[in-house]
Design a protein around this motif. Structure first.
Motif, PDB file in Angstrom:
ATOM      1  N   GLN A  20      64.662  50.496   8.969  1.00 25.52           N
ATOM      2  CA  GLN A  20      65.136  51.011  10.258  1.00 25.52           C
ATOM      3  C   GLN A  20      66.347  51.936  10.108  1.00 25.52           C
ATOM      4  O   GLN A  20      66.868  52.443  11.094  1.00 25.52           O
ATOM      5  N   ALA A  21      66.791  52.173   8.890  1.00 24.55           N
ATOM      6  CA  ALA A  21      68.044  52.894   8.668  1.00 24.55           C
ATOM      7  C   ALA A  21      67.904  54.390   8.932  1.00 24.55           C
ATOM      8  O   ALA A  21      66.876  54.998   8.637  1.00 24.55           O
ATOM      9  N   THR A  22      68.947  54.972   9.510  1.00 23.07           N
ATOM     10  CA  THR A  22      69.048  56.422   9.663  1.00 23.07           C
ATOM     11  C   THR A  22      70.438  56.854   9.233  1.00 23.07           C
ATOM     12  O   THR A  22      71.396  56.078   9.302  1.00 23.07           O
ATOM     13  N   TYR A  23      70.536  58.087   8.777  1.00 23.52           N
ATOM     14  CA  TYR A  23      71.826  58.656   8.405  1.00 23.52           C
ATOM     15  C   TYR A  23      71.907  60.061   8.961  1.00 23.52           C
ATOM     16  O   TYR A  23      70.973  60.854   8.808  1.00 23.52           O
ATOM     17  N   GLU A  24      73.020  60.374   9.614  1.00 23.90           N
ATOM     18  CA  GLU A  24      73.282  61.734  10.085  1.00 23.90           C
ATOM     19  C   GLU A  24      74.685  62.124   9.643  1.00 23.90           C
ATOM     20  O   GLU A  24      75.591  61.291   9.622  1.00 23.90           O
ATOM     21  N   GLY A  25      74.854  63.397   9.312  1.00 29.16           N
ATOM     22  CA  GLY A  25      76.153  63.882   8.855  1.00 29.16           C
ATOM     23  C   GLY A  25      77.054  64.278  10.010  1.00 29.16           C
ATOM     24  O   GLY A  25      76.810  63.963  11.175  1.00 29.16           O
ATOM     25  N   TRP A  26      78.113  65.004   9.660  1.00 32.62           N
ATOM     26  CA  TRP A  26      79.078  65.457  10.652  1.00 32.62           C
ATOM     27  C   TRP A  26      78.427  66.391  11.665  1.00 32.62           C
ATOM     28  O   TRP A  26      77.520  67.160  11.343  1.00 32.62           O
ATOM     29  N   MET A  27      78.907  66.342  12.886  1.00 31.86           N
ATOM     30  CA  MET A  27      78.544  67.311  13.912  1.00 31.86           C
ATOM     31  C   MET A  27      79.376  68.577  13.692  1.00 31.86           C
ATOM     32  O   MET A  27      80.457  68.738  14.266  1.00 31.86           O
ATOM     33  N   HIS A  28      78.885  69.447  12.843  1.00 37.29           N
ATOM     34  CA  HIS A  28      79.559  70.710  12.590  1.00 37.29           C
ATOM     35  C   HIS A  28      78.970  71.799  13.487  1.00 37.29           C
ATOM     36  O   HIS A  28      78.093  71.533  14.321  1.00 37.29           O
ATOM     37  N   ASP A  29      79.432  73.028  13.298  1.00 37.28           N
ATOM     38  CA  ASP A  29      79.028  74.116  14.186  1.00 37.28           C
ATOM     39  C   ASP A  29      77.516  74.304  14.248  1.00 37.28           C
ATOM     40  O   ASP A  29      76.958  74.528  15.324  1.00 37.28           O
ATOM     41  N   GLU A  30      76.861  74.227  13.101  1.00 34.90           N
ATOM     42  CA  GLU A  30      75.414  74.462  13.107  1.00 34.90           C
ATOM     43  C   GLU A  30      74.684  73.394  13.906  1.00 34.90           C
ATOM     44  O   GLU A  30      73.736  73.683  14.641  1.00 34.90           O
ATOM     45  N   GLU A  31      75.135  72.141  13.785  1.00 34.63           N
ATOM     46  CA  GLU A  31      74.512  71.052  14.546  1.00 34.63           C
ATOM     47  C   GLU A  31      74.819  71.153  16.033  1.00 34.63           C
ATOM     48  O   GLU A  31      74.057  70.653  16.870  1.00 34.63           O
ATOM     49  N   CYS A  32      75.939  71.780  16.389  1.00 32.61           N
ATOM     50  CA  CYS A  32      76.386  71.841  17.784  1.00 32.61           C
ATOM     51  C   CYS A  32      75.875  73.078  18.524  1.00 32.61           C
ATOM     52  O   CYS A  32      76.187  73.249  19.707  1.00 32.61           O
ATOM     53  N   ARG A  33      75.131  73.941  17.857  1.00 31.03           N
ATOM     54  CA  ARG A  33      74.666  75.160  18.515  1.00 31.03           C
ATOM     55  C   ARG A  33      73.535  74.847  19.494  1.00 31.03           C
ATOM     56  O   ARG A  33      72.599  74.110  19.181  1.00 31.03           O
TER      57      ARG A  33
END
Length: 327
Positions: free
Chosen positions: A194-207
């Motif tokens: 059930q595990a998930t991993y997401e990185g930092w919310m940087h500019d590319e993720e926030c567009r």
């Protein structure tokens, strides 16, 4: 009453420290990451120094000096409250009852550094906090307790964190500390399936991608509000979008508009097309500027709708709200 070795940072760390002190626990020492040049002084460090507590700052908790400092405290329990430094097993296993760590998600979901933002951005209806044993894997240690809370449909990152996860996390660390020091806790391995991993919310993720479904755009904005702020190009200029509302459109609207086009401008807002409806932007921040009302920004920049629509004309093609269920 326990003797605590405290590891943490910022306002959450300060609140947890104060909560342990308020109920009579002994804080043997406080570990804080060194302040970055030019950054705001760390709230936990300032609090600990004002209280006269021993404060340790090491560039790395892997160092022999950090390990020696931890051994010198003769602590019953280590408590990690918002820690961005890696803490190795040689460090966290020194206290008599080991160390517990806080994470603001329902592990194993949303391992990683932006674990409050991602559930909102992904449209989740629920999140929570987890207290677990730190291991050498990031957020992978056995769970001691979880506490759940709902994510409301219009709730932002700031509202969810400060109104729910912050106080829930403080209470959960106190509860877990009591369980562990009394030997009444159960450690449950995380379910890797059930595990998930997401990185930092940087500019590319926030567009913002206006061709995405309206709900996806709206959830992304909520998940980035107040920081780092979802962003888009508006008439070629980069703006970060904060407070907003969504309006579902349920029928064809002529005019040849495209996702991202301005549908209307009101006294206080800008309405933009997305797939399935309109995002009404109330607050934005232009690159290099301060937050302001979107309507004021539109007037300053001379923005115009693609089609001649009055400030209230867009309401004619918005789907009406559902009627309350009859009794």
């Amino acid at each position: 009453m326990a003797r605590i070795a405290f590891i943490g940072q910022q306002d959450f760390g300060k609140a947890v420290l104060d909560a342990f002190l308020a109920r009579g626990d002994v804080i043997a020492g406080v570990f804080c990451a060194p302040d970055k040049p030019g950054a705001r002084p760390d709230a936990l460090r300032q609090d600990a120094l004002a209280l006269g507590l021993p404060v340790f700052s090491f560039a790395s908790l892997r160092s022999p000096e950090a390990e020696a400092a931890m051994r010198s405290l003769d602590a019953d329990l280590g408590v990690m409250a918002y820690v961005l430094q890696f803490a190795p097993q040689a460090f966290v296993t020194i206290p008599r009852h080991g160390t517990i760590q806080f994470h603001p998600s329902l592990l194993p979901l949303h391992r990683g550094p932006s674990s409050i933002s991602w559930p909102i951005a992904l449209g989740a209806k629920e999140t929570g906090v987890t207290i677990f044993r730190p291991t050498d894997g990031l957020d992978e240690g056995p769970v001691i307790l979880r506490r759940r809370c709902p994510i409301e449909p219009d709730e932002t990152l700031g509202q969810l964190y400060f109104n729910k996860l912050f106080p829930l996390g403080v209470a959960a660390l106190l509860e877990a500390a009591d369980l562990v020091t009394a030997g009444r806790h159960v450690e449950q391995p995380q379910d890797e399936s059930q595990a998930t991993y997401e990185g930092w919310m940087h500019d590319e993720e926030c567009r913002i991608h206006w061709a995405s479904p309206l709900d996806h755009v709206y959830d992304l904005v909520r998940g980035c509000n107040p920081a780092p702020g979802a962003w888009a190009l508006l008439a070629g200029a980069k703006v970060r979008i904060y407070d907003c509302r969504k309006h579902v459109v349920g029928r064809f609207v002529p005019g040849g508009h495209q996702p991202g086009d301005i549908a209307a401008i009101t006294d206080s807002s800008i309405l933009l097309w997305a797939q399935g409806g309109l995002l009404e932007v109330l607050t934005l921040r232009p690159e290099g500027g301060a937050k302001m009302k979107a309507g004021d920004y539109a007037r300053q920049q001379g923005l115009r709708p693609r089609d001649a629509v009055t400030s209230d004309g867009w309401r004619s093609f918005v789907r009406p709200a559902a009627s309350p269920a009859s009794g």
